[in-house]
Each structure stands twice: as C-alpha cells, then as structure tokens.
Design a protein around this motif. Sequence first.
Motif, mmCIF file in Angstrom:
data_model
loop_
_atom_site.group_PDB
_atom_site.id
_atom_site.type_symbol
_atom_site.label_atom_id
_atom_site.label_comp_id
_atom_site.label_asym_id
_atom_site.label_seq_id
_atom_site.Cartn_x
_atom_site.Cartn_y
_atom_site.Cartn_z
ATOM 1 N N PRO A 189 -38.084 -14.416 10.800
ATOM 2 C CA PRO A 189 -38.135 -12.968 10.580
ATOM 3 C C PRO A 189 -37.199 -12.548 9.447
ATOM 4 C CG PRO A 189 -37.826 -13.499 12.914
ATOM 5 C CD PRO A 189 -37.628 -14.768 12.162
ATOM 6 N N ILE A 190 -37.493 -11.418 8.843
ATOM 7 C CA ILE A 190 -36.629 -10.859 7.804
ATOM 8 C C ILE A 190 -35.474 -10.132 8.488
ATOM 9 C CG2 ILE A 190 -36.501 -9.231 5.872
ATOM 10 C CD1 ILE A 190 -39.495 -9.733 5.432
ATOM 11 N N PRO A 191 -34.235 -10.496 8.214
ATOM 12 C CA PRO A 191 -33.103 -9.880 8.907
ATOM 13 C C PRO A 191 -32.965 -8.396 8.550
ATOM 14 C CG PRO A 191 -32.338 -11.307 7.129
ATOM 15 C CD PRO A 191 -33.803 -11.535 7.260
ATOM 16 N N GLU A 192 -32.492 -7.608 9.504
ATOM 17 C CA GLU A 192 -32.345 -6.176 9.297
ATOM 18 C C GLU A 192 -31.361 -5.852 8.184
ATOM 19 O OE1 GLU A 192 -33.960 -3.595 10.511
ATOM 20 O OE2 GLU A 192 -35.308 -4.951 11.591
ATOM 21 N N ARG A 193 -30.372 -6.717 7.986
ATOM 22 C CA ARG A 193 -29.356 -6.413 6.974
ATOM 23 C C ARG A 193 -29.891 -6.515 5.546
ATOM 24 N NH1 ARG A 193 -27.842 -11.312 9.268
ATOM 25 N NH2 ARG A 193 -28.125 -13.122 7.903
ATOM 26 N N LEU A 194 -31.055 -7.156 5.354
ATOM 27 C CA LEU A 194 -31.674 -7.184 4.038
ATOM 28 C C LEU A 194 -32.372 -5.848 3.812
ATOM 29 C CD1 LEU A 194 -32.411 -8.682 1.433
ATOM 30 C CD2 LEU A 194 -34.439 -9.567 2.601
ATOM 31 N N LYS A 195 -31.791 -5.010 2.979
ATOM 32 C CA LYS A 195 -32.269 -3.642 2.801
ATOM 33 C C LYS A 195 -33.173 -3.467 1.585
ATOM 34 C CE LYS A 195 -29.873 -2.230 6.318
ATOM 35 N NZ LYS A 195 -30.573 -1.911 7.598
ATOM 36 N N GLN A 196 -32.987 -4.291 0.571
ATOM 37 C CA GLN A 196 -33.746 -4.122 -0.664
ATOM 38 C C GLN A 196 -34.250 -5.454 -1.183
ATOM 39 O OE1 GLN A 196 -30.496 -1.866 -2.749
ATOM 40 N NE2 GLN A 196 -32.182 -0.540 -3.400
ATOM 41 N N VAL A 197 -35.482 -5.447 -1.634
ATOM 42 C CA VAL A 197 -36.070 -6.577 -2.347
ATOM 43 C C VAL A 197 -36.576 -6.054 -3.687
ATOM 44 C CG1 VAL A 197 -37.926 -8.277 -2.417
ATOM 45 C CG2 VAL A 197 -36.687 -7.863 -0.274
ATOM 46 N N PHE A 198 -36.127 -6.687 -4.760
ATOM 47 C CA PHE A 198 -36.540 -6.283 -6.098
ATOM 48 C C PHE A 198 -37.441 -7.365 -6.681
ATOM 49 C CE2 PHE A 198 -32.354 -4.469 -5.303
ATOM 50 C CZ PHE A 198 -32.556 -3.127 -5.612
ATOM 51 N N VAL A 199 -38.583 -6.953 -7.183
ATOM 52 C CA VAL A 199 -39.479 -7.871 -7.891
ATOM 53 C C VAL A 199 -39.332 -7.583 -9.378
ATOM 54 C CG1 VAL A 199 -41.846 -8.653 -8.217
ATOM 55 C CG2 VAL A 199 -41.057 -7.949 -5.941
ATOM 56 N N VAL A 200 -38.877 -8.564 -10.151
ATOM 57 C CA VAL A 200 -38.559 -8.387 -11.562
ATOM 58 C C VAL A 200 -39.497 -9.237 -12.412
ATOM 59 C CG1 VAL A 200 -36.804 -8.804 -13.345
ATOM 60 C CG2 VAL A 200 -36.146 -7.757 -11.163
ATOM 61 N N ASP A 201 -39.931 -8.663 -13.516
ATOM 62 C CA ASP A 201 -40.782 -9.412 -14.448
ATOM 63 C C ASP A 201 -40.551 -8.861 -15.854
ATOM 64 O OD1 ASP A 201 -42.607 -11.228 -15.362
ATOM 65 O OD2 ASP A 201 -44.386 -10.190 -14.614
ATOM 66 N N GLY A 202 -41.005 -9.607 -16.842
ATOM 67 C CA GLY A 202 -40.909 -9.181 -18.227
ATOM 68 C C GLY A 202 -42.194 -9.463 -18.966
ATOM 69 N N LYS A 203 -42.388 -8.755 -20.045
ATOM 70 C CA LYS A 203 -43.599 -8.927 -20.852
ATOM 71 C C LYS A 203 -43.225 -8.709 -22.314
ATOM 72 C CE LYS A 203 -48.501 -7.613 -20.573
ATOM 73 N NZ LYS A 203 -48.919 -8.866 -19.917
ATOM 74 N N ARG A 204 -43.807 -9.489 -23.199
ATOM 75 C CA ARG A 204 -43.530 -9.306 -24.620
ATOM 76 C C ARG A 204 -44.841 -9.301 -25.394
ATOM 77 N NH1 ARG A 204 -46.129 -13.969 -26.156
ATOM 78 N NH2 ARG A 204 -45.107 -15.906 -25.536
ATOM 79 N N ARG A 205 -44.771 -8.691 -26.596
ATOM 80 C CA ARG A 205 -45.969 -8.572 -27.422
ATOM 81 C C ARG A 205 -45.587 -8.589 -28.899
ATOM 82 N NH1 ARG A 205 -49.104 -3.166 -26.554
ATOM 83 N NH2 ARG A 205 -47.589 -2.328 -28.046
ATOM 84 N N MET A 206 -46.122 -9.530 -29.641
ATOM 85 C CA MET A 206 -45.987 -9.507 -31.100
ATOM 86 C C MET A 206 -46.963 -8.463 -31.636
ATOM 87 S SD MET A 206 -43.635 -11.353 -32.420
ATOM 88 C CE MET A 206 -44.199 -11.214 -34.121
ATOM 89 N N LEU A 251 -38.334 -12.970 -29.943
ATOM 90 C CA LEU A 251 -38.757 -11.925 -29.004
ATOM 91 C C LEU A 251 -38.700 -12.434 -27.564
ATOM 92 C CD1 LEU A 251 -39.973 -9.035 -28.844
ATOM 93 C CD2 LEU A 251 -42.226 -10.108 -29.000
ATOM 94 N N GLN A 252 -39.172 -13.656 -27.363
ATOM 95 C CA GLN A 252 -39.161 -14.256 -26.029
ATOM 96 C C GLN A 252 -37.744 -14.404 -25.501
ATOM 97 O OE1 GLN A 252 -41.594 -14.966 -24.055
ATOM 98 N NE2 GLN A 252 -41.010 -16.616 -22.670
ATOM 99 N N GLN A 253 -36.813 -14.850 -26.324
ATOM 100 C CA GLN A 253 -35.440 -15.042 -25.874
ATOM 101 C C GLN A 253 -34.773 -13.722 -25.516
ATOM 102 O OE1 GLN A 253 -33.998 -17.965 -25.129
ATOM 103 N NE2 GLN A 253 -36.041 -18.772 -25.601
ATOM 104 N N HIS A 254 -35.018 -12.683 -26.279
ATOM 105 C CA HIS A 254 -34.465 -11.373 -25.939
ATOM 106 C C HIS A 254 -35.038 -10.875 -24.613
ATOM 107 C CE1 HIS A 254 -32.863 -11.212 -30.036
ATOM 108 N NE2 HIS A 254 -32.211 -10.125 -29.687
ATOM 109 N N MET A 255 -36.322 -11.077 -24.403
ATOM 110 C CA MET A 255 -36.942 -10.647 -23.151
ATOM 111 C C MET A 255 -36.355 -11.394 -21.965
ATOM 112 S SD MET A 255 -40.809 -11.175 -21.776
ATOM 113 C CE MET A 255 -40.313 -12.816 -21.216
ATOM 114 N N LEU A 256 -36.220 -12.720 -22.105
ATOM 115 C CA LEU A 256 -35.703 -13.521 -20.997
ATOM 116 C C LEU A 256 -34.257 -13.153 -20.679
ATOM 117 C CD1 LEU A 256 -37.177 -17.041 -21.839
ATOM 118 C CD2 LEU A 256 -37.979 -15.416 -20.114
#
Length: 343
Positions: free
Chosen positions: A41-58, A147-152
Amino acid sequence: MRIRLDPWPVDLQGGQLTLKAFDGTLDDVETPRWAALPARPIPERLKQVFVVDGKRRMESRIFIEDPQGQSGLGGFGAYVVGAVDLCPHGTRQAELLAVKAQRLLAHAPNLLVEPAQLTPRNPHTGQLEYAPAPMQGHDPLAALNTLQQHMLGAEQLLSHSLASRVPVDETDDREWLTALTIQDGTLRGQNLQGAVVGCVKTMETMYLPADRAGLLSELKPGERTPVLRMTYEGGQFTRLIWYVRLCEAAFYQHPMSGVMRLEMFAPDDTDFLPPIVRQVANLSGTLLTRLGSRAHKDPRAPQNLIPTAALEQAMNRSMGSADLVTRRIRAHIAATFGREAVA
C-alpha cells in the motif's frame, strides 16, 4: 515456430523490446533471494507525487557571422520541463507546475553572439527570446546536443527540488518519504540526493543474466523484482534498479510486455540500501498500475503514464506552433538584412 508481437506501433523507433546485452555488473543489495515481491500500500505520509518530463525542439539550423569576422554553425531551439503534482491517495485534483518554454541560440564556440529577441506578432508565439549558448565543438548535431543538455539539466534540478531527501549513508538523519518525483526516462547527471525514480519505458538493454530474466515474464501486475545495484562498465554510472509489471501481457505479445525498469541513484556505500529507496520500491507497483495508460488511448501503453501524456500536451502548447515560430525567425533574419521575409 511461435511468434509474439512487440506491443508498440512500428512507427515508434526501436519499439519497446530491443534487448541488447549489458556489459556492466549487477549485485544483490536488498535480498539474495530472486523472487517476485508483492505490491505494498501507499503510506499515508506520502503526500505528493510529482511526474516530471522534458521536451526539446530544434526550430532552425543557422550559419552565424559575428562582428569580429568569425563564423560557424548554430541553431535556434526551445525546450521546456514541467511537472504534474498528484495526490497519491486521490484526495485532490492534479496540478501542472513550471511548464514554461526556454529558448536557446546555440552557437559554435568562440563566436561573439548576442541574445536574439523577436518582437511579438502573434498571440500563439508571444515574445521569443533566445539566450546564447556555446556548443561543444563544430559537429552538425552540436546545436541539438546543446539543447538536449540544457533540457536534461533543468529536468534534473526540477525533479530533485520537489522530492524528499535521500540519506547517503547510515549516519544521515532518515527523512520520511513525503514527496516522490517520478522522472520520465533514465536518470542522468549527478546525484542531487532527492527521492527521484526514473521510469524507463523502453527495454533497450537486458541487464539481467539469463537465469534471472525469466522472472520478468512471471511477474503479476503490481509485483516487482528485488532491488539490484547496477554498475556500468568502467564504473562511471551506478544505479539501484528494479522491475515492476504494470499490466498483464496479452497472449500474442512478448511476455515482458507491460514491464518497466525503475532506477534511483545509488549511494557510494555499496552495501547501503537507503530506507527511502526500499519504500519507493515497495509502493511502486501500486502507484504505477494506477497511473499506467491504456492501449485504446495511448500507443505506448501502459508505460507512458497518464500524467506524462498530459504533461507532453502542455509542453507542446508552451513551445507554440513550430510553423509560426519558424516564420518569426525568418522575418527576424530578413529584417537584419533590410529585406522582406521569404515565405
């Protein structure tokens, strides 16, 4: 002869299962018993889950001539990183965070380059400001790599800034896991000691030896493997990894379909498994089976998580229309020559 399908569409480069051999080493760090572990089970003390992603475009490749008479290649490009703030217990709505495009004017080293500001002409693209960013070398792909390195880098800073701290050894104060970051893709860069788990959608390498790989096909939804310490050849990168199944594989699919590799940064102490890492591994099956996408809505299901798909759409909007941006760049260049823009 028996044939099974790679579950992802053929127009996705590489598919989901390419399975190259791994040249590094694996060590047991949680338990020497190689068997499936149930979802917790997910413990009650875990209050936030963040899903992070990045995208780049030349946006445009360019040739630059500076005021000193030097010249070289470069490019206009944009990147954006962002997060979805979730309640793992479902008690509040998800929220988008920090989704704002950044733009770079990548240029060959040693050129004298000023920021490029393009006057707004369309509400869909707004103010376009490109900050100079020197490239490493003169390769035609150097602008894209810059561009990729700055995004990462921006993606990593955001991921770790949102998460709970992970102790690096047994003498550290052990913070409870209250905030977890799920980062799309493998972890890169140095360990900033945040509770960040990388979710690798595509199995390009089979890290497990043949006598252990069979367990992946036997996992039930939510179950996981024990945590292993993975060291790449040469010892440059070390990660704590485990596998979790998000859904059952259809009879006609590869039996490892629906399995995702998860990874977290490993401490320097090779025998130390941070308690937060064990907590993340224990809850990962329960959490990811809830967040996994469905095949009728996403061709990369279930590994392309529902929040990730929503974040990708928001990032695309943040960068604006590629066609409109290209027109703005052409108009800006034309103005510097005192000419009308070419369609």
